[in-house]
Each structure stands twice: as C-alpha cells, then as structure tokens.
Write a protein that holds these residues in place. Structure first.
Motif, mmCIF file in Angstrom:
data_model
loop_
_atom_site.group_PDB
_atom_site.id
_atom_site.type_symbol
_atom_site.label_atom_id
_atom_site.label_comp_id
_atom_site.label_asym_id
_atom_site.label_seq_id
_atom_site.Cartn_x
_atom_site.Cartn_y
_atom_site.Cartn_z
ATOM 1 N N GLY A 33 0.768 -1.221 0.000
ATOM 2 C CA GLY A 33 0.000 0.000 0.000
ATOM 3 C C GLY A 33 0.800 1.272 0.000
ATOM 4 N N GLY A 34 1.821 1.376 0.723
ATOM 5 C CA GLY A 34 2.450 2.661 0.901
ATOM 6 C C GLY A 34 3.765 2.829 0.193
ATOM 7 N N GLY A 35 4.047 2.138 -0.849
ATOM 8 C CA GLY A 35 5.295 2.305 -1.574
ATOM 9 C C GLY A 35 6.138 1.052 -1.504
ATOM 10 N N ASP A 36 7.437 1.234 -1.716
ATOM 11 C CA ASP A 36 8.358 0.102 -1.751
ATOM 12 C C ASP A 36 8.581 -0.458 -0.351
ATOM 13 O OD1 ASP A 36 8.727 0.437 -4.452
ATOM 14 O OD2 ASP A 36 10.482 1.736 -4.200
ATOM 15 N N CYS A 37 8.704 -1.746 -0.283
ATOM 16 C CA CYS A 37 9.042 -2.375 0.992
ATOM 17 C C CYS A 37 10.537 -2.207 1.230
ATOM 18 C CB CYS A 37 8.623 -3.847 1.000
ATOM 19 S SG CYS A 37 9.651 -4.919 -0.015
ATOM 20 N N PRO A 38 10.979 -2.347 2.455
ATOM 21 C CA PRO A 38 12.406 -2.156 2.757
ATOM 22 C C PRO A 38 13.326 -3.025 1.914
ATOM 23 C CG PRO A 38 11.139 -2.269 4.792
ATOM 24 C CD PRO A 38 10.189 -2.587 3.673
ATOM 25 N N MET A 39 12.918 -4.254 1.578
ATOM 26 C CA MET A 39 13.759 -5.142 0.783
ATOM 27 C C MET A 39 13.918 -4.609 -0.646
ATOM 28 S SD MET A 39 13.491 -9.169 -0.024
ATOM 29 C CE MET A 39 13.520 -10.043 1.434
ATOM 30 N N GLU A 40 12.843 -4.076 -1.222
ATOM 31 C CA GLU A 40 12.912 -3.516 -2.577
ATOM 32 C C GLU A 40 13.770 -2.261 -2.594
ATOM 33 O OE1 GLU A 40 9.104 -2.996 -4.440
ATOM 34 O OE2 GLU A 40 8.452 -4.995 -3.867
ATOM 35 N N LYS A 41 13.647 -1.413 -1.567
ATOM 36 C CA LYS A 41 14.470 -0.204 -1.477
ATOM 37 C C LYS A 41 15.950 -0.576 -1.400
ATOM 38 C CE LYS A 41 11.200 2.978 0.629
ATOM 39 N NZ LYS A 41 10.894 3.784 1.820
ATOM 40 N N SER A 42 16.261 -1.599 -0.630
ATOM 41 C CA SER A 42 17.640 -2.050 -0.490
ATOM 42 C C SER A 42 18.178 -2.551 -1.831
ATOM 43 C CB SER A 42 17.718 -3.156 0.569
ATOM 44 O OG SER A 42 19.026 -3.670 0.638
ATOM 45 N N ARG A 43 17.367 -3.287 -2.571
ATOM 46 C CA ARG A 43 17.771 -3.812 -3.880
ATOM 47 C C ARG A 43 18.024 -2.659 -4.861
ATOM 48 N NH1 ARG A 43 13.571 -7.580 -5.497
ATOM 49 N NH2 ARG A 43 14.399 -8.837 -3.817
ATOM 50 N N LYS A 44 17.147 -1.656 -4.865
ATOM 51 C CA LYS A 44 17.313 -0.500 -5.755
ATOM 52 C C LYS A 44 18.591 0.252 -5.416
ATOM 53 C CE LYS A 44 12.515 0.443 -6.942
ATOM 54 N NZ LYS A 44 11.415 1.403 -6.798
ATOM 55 N N ARG A 45 18.838 0.437 -4.129
ATOM 56 C CA ARG A 45 20.057 1.141 -3.718
ATOM 57 C C ARG A 45 21.307 0.390 -4.177
ATOM 58 N NH1 ARG A 45 17.770 2.160 2.085
ATOM 59 N NH2 ARG A 45 16.587 4.065 1.696
ATOM 60 N N LYS A 46 21.282 -0.930 -4.082
ATOM 61 C CA LYS A 46 22.420 -1.732 -4.518
ATOM 62 C C LYS A 46 22.649 -1.579 -6.023
ATOM 63 C CE LYS A 46 22.297 -5.189 -0.858
ATOM 64 N NZ LYS A 46 22.014 -6.577 -0.502
ATOM 65 N N TRP A 47 21.565 -1.579 -6.815
ATOM 66 C CA TRP A 47 21.687 -1.401 -8.266
ATOM 67 C C TRP A 47 22.234 -0.021 -8.594
ATOM 68 C CZ3 TRP A 47 21.854 -4.566 -12.230
ATOM 69 C CH2 TRP A 47 21.320 -5.827 -12.090
ATOM 70 N N ILE A 48 21.727 0.995 -7.924
ATOM 71 C CA ILE A 48 22.207 2.364 -8.169
ATOM 72 C C ILE A 48 23.674 2.473 -7.778
ATOM 73 C CG2 ILE A 48 21.996 4.764 -7.409
ATOM 74 C CD1 ILE A 48 18.928 4.248 -7.244
ATOM 75 N N ALA A 49 24.022 1.957 -6.601
ATOM 76 C CA ALA A 49 25.416 2.003 -6.152
ATOM 77 C C ALA A 49 26.315 1.238 -7.121
ATOM 78 C CB ALA A 49 25.542 1.430 -4.742
ATOM 79 N N GLY A 50 25.862 0.072 -7.571
ATOM 80 C CA GLY A 50 26.639 -0.707 -8.531
ATOM 81 C C GLY A 50 26.847 0.045 -9.839
ATOM 82 N N GLY A 51 25.802 0.729 -10.298
ATOM 83 C CA GLY A 51 25.914 1.523 -11.531
ATOM 84 C C GLY A 51 26.896 2.665 -11.373
ATOM 85 N N ILE A 52 26.863 3.330 -10.224
ATOM 86 C CA ILE A 52 27.793 4.440 -9.977
ATOM 87 C C ILE A 52 29.226 3.925 -9.918
ATOM 88 C CG2 ILE A 52 28.514 6.143 -8.247
ATOM 89 C CD1 ILE A 52 25.486 6.531 -7.652
ATOM 90 N N VAL A 53 29.438 2.818 -9.230
ATOM 91 C CA VAL A 53 30.784 2.233 -9.149
ATOM 92 C C VAL A 53 31.280 1.852 -10.541
ATOM 93 C CG1 VAL A 53 32.096 0.229 -8.332
ATOM 94 C CG2 VAL A 53 30.596 1.459 -6.755
ATOM 95 N N ALA A 54 30.430 1.234 -11.357
ATOM 96 C CA ALA A 54 30.825 0.843 -12.720
ATOM 97 C C ALA A 54 31.196 2.069 -13.539
ATOM 98 C CB ALA A 54 29.701 0.062 -13.393
#
Length: 168
Positions: A7-28
């Motif tokens: 109901g209220g947006g992304d769950c903590p697990m999805e937010k963590s996954r998105k952050r990892k993808w963004i961080a991985g993209g920045i590192v690359a």
C-alpha cells in the motif's frame, strides 16, 4: 485494508535492492571513467615516446617516404591497416605527413582523436593532412572551425614531430 507491502510504496527489501543497483551503476561508471583516463595516452606520454624512440620513428618514416607513391592505394592517405606499436598509422604522400593515432574516443559525430605526426617541413599540420589556418595558442597552435565545435590543437615535440588532439 491493504496487504502488507502493497500500500504505501516500496518495501524495505525492494528499497535495499534499488540502492544496490544504483550504487553498482555508480561504481561501474567511476571504474570505466578511471580506466579511460588511465589508459588514454596523454600528451606527455606521446612526447616521451617520440623523444625516447626518435631514431626508430625516423627510420620508419624514411621507409614510408621512400615508397613509390604509385604503389600506394591512395584516396587521400595511405593506411591499409598499418600499425606501429599498436597505433594506427596513416601516410599522406601528397604532403609527406605521417600520422600516428594513439587515441580515439567517442561516437560520431562527437569524437576526439589524439596522437603525434611527422611534419616534413617542420610546421604544424592539420589532422589527416588537411590544410587549416592555425593561430598561436599557449605552447602550440589552435584551429577552430567557425560556427561549429570542430577544433585541433597541436604542439611541437621535437624537430619534425608534433603532438595533436582534434575533436569533432
């Protein structure tokens, strides 16, 4: 009543996954940019190479200059896949210029090329032996195409040898 996690947006697990993808993209991106800067031959590296290998370079150029132009398939310059130390080499028999391209970066129409060249008259020459009007700038000479972003900067390394960087 909304189901948990719907109901209220992304769950903590999805937010963590998105952050990892963004961080991985920045590192690359940082790794790619760092590798490009580290591997791209600089002006000083080209100058050191020419100064340290001038006898071999002069012998290579002399052999090209001694080639009968009738033997060369010449549309503008002669390359035919010639390389020297892994660099693309182009000989322009009309002017005697021999160009060593040490770096090429970008996609057409926005590309930058750099390297060094042999100038038989010991004067600055345009990229691919094209006649351009240079003006003195800094330690070298600059050509800029009016109303466009095409430009070339060149500096003398040693007698008859010049470094260049051109961007389109």
């Amino acid at each position: 009543m909304a189901a948990p996690g719907n109901g209220g947006g992304d769950c903590p697990m999805e937010k963590s996954r998105k952050r990892k993808w963004i961080a991985g993209g920045i590192v690359a991106l940082v790794v790619f940019a760092g590798a490009w800067v580290a591997l791209r031959p600089s002006k000083s590296m080209a100058a050191r190479y020419v100064q340290g290998h001038q006898a071999e370079l002069n012998a290579y150029v002399e052999a090209l200059l001694d080639t009968d132009p009738a033997q060369l398939r010449d549309y503008h310059g002669y390359s035919a896949g010639d390389t020297y130390n892994g660099w693309k080499v182009t000989y322009y028999p009309q002017t005697g210029m021999v160009e060593f391209q040490t770096s090429a970066f970008g996609l057409v129409p926005s590309s930058t090329y750099s390297g060094f060249y042999y100038s038989p008259e010991d004067v600055p020459m345009g990229y691919q032996s094209v006649q351009v009007e240079f003006v003195e700038s800094g330690d070298g000479w600059l050509w800029e195409e009016p109303e466009r972003d095409n430009r070339q900067y060149t500096e003398k390394i040693e007698d008859h040898w010049y470094w260049y960087e051109v961007s389109f």
